[in-house]
Design an enzyme around this catalytic site. Structure first.
Site, PDB file in Angstrom:
ATOM      1  N   LYS A   1    -105.915  12.428  24.601  1.00  0.00           N
ATOM      2  CA  LYS A   1    -105.871  11.929  23.218  1.00  0.00           C
ATOM      3  C   LYS A   1    -104.420  11.869  22.702  1.00  0.00           C
ATOM      4  CE  LYS A   1    -106.476  11.124  18.954  1.00  0.00           C
ATOM      5  NZ  LYS A   1    -107.271  10.207  18.202  1.00  0.00           N
TER       6      LYS A   1
ATOM      7  N   CYS B   1    -102.260  10.014  12.390  1.00  0.00           N
ATOM      8  CA  CYS B   1    -102.473  10.291  13.812  1.00  0.00           C
ATOM      9  C   CYS B   1    -101.220  10.006  14.623  1.00  0.00           C
ATOM     10  CB  CYS B   1    -103.614   9.429  14.319  1.00  0.00           C
ATOM     11  SG  CYS B   1    -105.035   9.553  13.247  1.00  0.00           S
TER      12      CYS B   1
HETATM   13  N1  SAJ Z   1     -97.867  -0.368  13.686  1.00  0.00           N
HETATM   14  C1  SAJ Z   1     -96.676  -1.074  13.834  1.00  0.00           C
HETATM   15  N2  SAJ Z   1     -96.611  -2.049  14.790  1.00  0.00           N
HETATM   16  C2  SAJ Z   1     -97.675  -2.356  15.594  1.00  0.00           C
HETATM   17  C3  SAJ Z   1     -98.874  -1.632  15.449  1.00  0.00           C
HETATM   18  C4  SAJ Z   1     -98.938  -0.632  14.472  1.00  0.00           C
HETATM   19  O1  SAJ Z   1     -95.696  -0.838  13.127  1.00  0.00           O
HETATM   20  O2  SAJ Z   1     -97.537  -3.271  16.414  1.00  0.00           O
HETATM   21  C5  SAJ Z   1     -97.941   0.708  12.672  1.00  0.00           C
HETATM   22  C6  SAJ Z   1     -98.990   0.425  11.581  1.00  0.00           C
HETATM   23  O3  SAJ Z   1     -98.477  -0.405  10.573  1.00  0.00           O
HETATM   24  C7  SAJ Z   1     -99.286   1.837  11.094  1.00  0.00           C
HETATM   25  C8  SAJ Z   1     -99.145   2.673  12.359  1.00  0.00           C
HETATM   26  O4  SAJ Z   1     -98.412   1.893  13.279  1.00  0.00           O
HETATM   27  O5  SAJ Z   1     -98.329   2.256  10.137  1.00  0.00           O
HETATM   28  C9  SAJ Z   1    -100.437   3.136  13.002  1.00  0.00           C
HETATM   29  O6  SAJ Z   1    -101.411   2.117  12.937  1.00  0.00           O
HETATM   30  P1  SAJ Z   1    -102.415   1.765  14.134  1.00  0.00           P
HETATM   31  O7  SAJ Z   1    -103.302   0.679  13.660  1.00  0.00           O
HETATM   32  O8  SAJ Z   1    -101.648   1.531  15.381  1.00  0.00           O
HETATM   33  O9  SAJ Z   1    -103.193   3.133  14.413  1.00  0.00           O
HETATM   34  P2  SAJ Z   1    -104.037   4.169  13.480  1.00  0.00           P
HETATM   35  O10 SAJ Z   1    -103.123   5.291  13.098  1.00  0.00           O
HETATM   36  O11 SAJ Z   1    -104.759   3.477  12.395  1.00  0.00           O
HETATM   37  O12 SAJ Z   1    -105.129   4.698  14.563  1.00  0.00           O
HETATM   38  C10 SAJ Z   1    -104.677   5.267  15.778  1.00  0.00           C
HETATM   39  C11 SAJ Z   1    -105.442   4.599  16.937  1.00  0.00           C
HETATM   40  N3  SAJ Z   1    -104.814   4.962  18.198  1.00  0.00           N
HETATM   41  C12 SAJ Z   1    -104.452   4.030  19.125  1.00  0.00           C
HETATM   42  O13 SAJ Z   1    -104.565   2.849  18.939  1.00  0.00           O
HETATM   43  C13 SAJ Z   1    -103.895   4.554  20.416  1.00  0.00           C
HETATM   44  C14 SAJ Z   1    -106.911   5.040  16.905  1.00  0.00           C
HETATM   45  O14 SAJ Z   1    -107.605   4.534  18.026  1.00  0.00           O
HETATM   46  C15 SAJ Z   1    -106.995   6.564  16.893  1.00  0.00           C
HETATM   47  O15 SAJ Z   1    -108.351   7.017  16.844  1.00  0.00           O
HETATM   48  C16 SAJ Z   1    -106.304   7.036  15.638  1.00  0.00           C
HETATM   49  O16 SAJ Z   1    -104.913   6.671  15.745  1.00  0.00           O
HETATM   50  C17 SAJ Z   1    -106.476   8.550  15.540  1.00  0.00           C
HETATM   51  O17 SAJ Z   1    -107.285   8.986  14.697  1.00  0.00           O
HETATM   52  O18 SAJ Z   1    -105.897   9.282  16.347  1.00  0.00           O
END
Ligand code: SAJ
Length: 417
Positions: free
Chosen positions: A210, A264
Site C-alpha cells: 500500500k 494519502c
Molecule cells: N496529482 C497531480 N498530478 C497528477 C495526478 C495527481 O498533481 O498527474 C495530484 C492531485 O491533484 C492531488 C494528488 O496528486 O493533489 C493526489 O491525487 P490522486 O487522485 O492521485 O490520489 P488520491 O490521493 O485521491 O488517492 C490515492 C490513490 N492512490 C493511487 O492512485 C496510487 C487511491 O487509489 C488510494 O486509495 C488513496 O490515495 C489512498 O487512500 O491511499
C-alpha cells in the site's frame, strides 16, 4: 454475519454502507459523537458521489447502526486514520485505541481486519497487543501456520476519493494475513462483497504494498513537477512537452500541478522514509519536490504582480479552485488552499476565491480581504487570475475574457495548446 466497522470516515462509512446494502448486520463505530448522530439519522458528513443515498437506505433498512462503542461481532474492520507526527513519524494512536476498544468483545472464530494504511509491522503489533489483553484466546503467530482462535489480516483500502463506491466493489484487494489461514478467512469475507480479485500474501508485504503504491504515484508526480520547473527556466511549454514525450510507446509522464494534496499520497511515503531513512532517497526527494511546488507558484504570483506595473494593494487576484483535486469537495492537505492562504497575507486589494464545490468560505479567510464569489465576477474584476484546480467548470472559460490579464495556469488547462 455481523460486522463492526471502526472509524466512520472516508473509508469506514462507505465500507459500512456497502456491507449493509449487501445485508450484513453492520455496526459503525466512531469516537466522534457528532459523526455517530449524523449517521444514525441516515445522513453523511463526507462528500462522496452517491454515498448519501446509500447511507440513508442502509440506516432506514435497519442494516446499518452507529454507536460510539463496539459490540460482539463476527468481523471487525479497522478504518481509522494514520496521520504522521511533526517529525514525519507515523502516529498510530487511533489504531491503538480502536484495538483496545474491540479487545473485550472478541470471541473464537472472529476476523480482525486492519484497513488503515499502516507502517510495516503494525499488523503484528496489534496482534501482540490483543494477545496481551486476551490471554484466554489464541492469536495467530506471524507466518507460522498455527491454529488460532482469531484471524488477523491487513487489507489496505485502495479507493480513489471521488470514485469510492465503485472502486470499493471493483478494485482488486491485497490481503496480507498474519498466517495463511488468516489470509484465506479474510479473503473469503471480502469475496462476499468485492468483485475484484482478492490476492493473498503476508501482512508485512501488504503493508509495504500500500505504501509503495502511493509512493509510486508521488514519485511520478514529482517527476512531472520537476520537469515543469525546468521548463519554466528554459521557457518551454511543459504541457506541450509532456504530451509529446508521452507519444513514445514506453513513456507516460503524469501532470504537474501546484503540489500534491489529499490525505494519502502526501503522507504515506513518509512511512517508508521513516522505516528506511538511509535507503529511501528517491521517495524522500519526491516528497520534498512536491512539497516545494506551492512556493514556486507563489514566486510566479509575485512576478505577475510586477508585470501589472501596479502596487499589490491596488490589484485583485482570483484564485480558481481550493480543493486538493478536481471535481471533489475535499480540502484535506490541499496545496491550492495552502497557496490561497499565503496569498491572503500578501496584501492584495481583494482576493476572490472561486470553487464550485465549496459553498462556505473556509473560516481562515473570514477576517481577510477575501471573498467567495462566482467565476464570472472573479474573472471580470481581478487583474491576476490564478488557476489552481482543474474543475470541469473552469475548462469552459472564454479565454478572450482574460486575454489582457496576468494568468497563471498551474494545471495547464488553458496553457495547453
Ligand atoms: N496529482 C497531480 N498530478 C497528477 C495526478 C495527481 O498533481 O498527474 C495530484 C492531485 O491533484 C492531488 C494528488 O496528486 O493533489 C493526489 O491525487 P490522486 O487522485 O492521485 O490520489 P488520491 O490521493 O485521491 O488517492 C490515492 C490513490 N492512490 C493511487 O492512485 C496510487 C487511491 O487509489 C488510494 O486509495 C488513496 O490515495 C489512498 O487512500 O491511499
Amino acid at each position: 454475519m455481523k460486522v463492526v466497522v471502526l472509524g466512520l470516515g472516508y473509508i469506514g462509512l462507505p465500507t459500512a454502507a456497502i456491507l449493509a446494502s449487501k445485508k450484513f448486520d453492520v455496526l459503525g463505530v466512531d469516537v466522534n459523537e457528532t459523526v455517530v448522530e449524523i449517521v444514525k439519522k441516515g445522513k453523511v458528513h463526507v462528500a462522496e458521489p452517491d454515498l448519501e443515498g446509500l447511507v440513508y437506505n442502509a440506516v432506514h433498512s435497519g442494516y446499518l447502526r452507529a454507536k460510539t462503542v463496539p459490540e460482539k461481532a463476527d468481523v471487525y474492520i479497522l478504518a481509522v486514520p494514520t496521520p504522521f507526527k511533526k517529525n514525519h513519524e507515523p502516529d498510530l494512536r487511533f489504531i491503538e485505541s480502536a484495538v483496545d476498544s474491540i479487545a473485550p468483545y472478541l470471541d473464537k472464530e472472529n476476523i480482525v481486519i486492519l484497513e488503515s494504511t499502516s507502517p510495516v509491522g503494525t499488523t503484528e503489533q496489534i496482534t501482540q497487543k490483543l494477545q496481551k489483553k486476551r490471554p484466554d484466546l489464541k492469536f495467530p503467530i506471524y507466518k507460522k501456520d498455527n491454529e488460532s482462535d482469531i484471524y488477523i489480516s491487513h487489507c489496505p483500502e485502495r479507493v480513489l476519493p471521488g470514485n469510492i463506491l465503485p472502486e470499493l466493489i471493483q478494485n482488486k484487494r491485497i490481503i496480507g494475513g498474519m498466517t495463511r489461514q488468516s489470509a484465506i478467512k479474510t479473503s473469503k469475507f471480502y469475496q462476499k462483497f468485492v468483485t475484484g480479485k482478492c490476492l493473498t500474501t503476508d501482512a508485512r508485504t501488504a503493508e509495504l504494498c500500500k505504501l509503495v503504491e502511493n509512493s509510486a504515484r508521488d514519485v511520478n508526480i514529482a517527476f512531472a513537477n520537476e520537469i515543469s520547473i525546468i521548463c519554466d527556466k528554459l521557457d518551454i511549454n511543459v504541457w506541450d512537452l509532456i504530451s509529446l514525450a508521452n507519444q513514445h510507446p514506453r513513456v507516460n509522464i503524469l501532470q504537474p500541478g501546484p503540489g500534491v494534496g489529499g490525505h494519502c499520497i502526501a503522507v504515506d511515503p513518509w512511512f517508508i522514509v521513516n522505516a528506511a531513512p538511509d535507503e529511501a532517497n528517491l521517495i524522500r526527494a519526491a516528497r520534498l519536490i512536491n512539497n516545494s511546488k506551492p512556493d514556486f507558484v507563489l514566486e510566479k504570483i509575485k512576478q505577475s504582480v510586477k508585470n501589472t506595473g501596479k502596487k499589490i494593494s491596488k490589484i485583485s487576484i482570483a484564485c480558481l479552485g481550493l480543493t486538493f483535486k478536481p471535481d471533489v469537495a475535499d480540502l484535506r492537505e490541499s496545496p491550492a488552499l495552502e497557496i490561497a492562504k499565503k496569498i491572503s497575507e500578501m496584501g492584495f486589494k481583494n482576493q476572490y476565491l472561486v470553487d464550485p464545490n465549496i459553498k462556505i468560505m473556509p473560516e481562515y479567510f473570514l477576517k481577510k480581504t477575501s471573498s467567495l464569489v462566482d467565476i464570472d465576477y472573479a474573472l471580470k474584476t481581478a487583474e491576476v487570475i490564478l488557476l489552481l484546480v482543474h474543475h470541469k467548470e473552469f475548462k469552459k472559460v472564454n479565454l478572450e475574457l482574460i486575454s489582457n490579464k496576468q494568468v497563471i495556469d498551474t494545471r495547464g488547462i488553458w496553457s495547453n495548446k
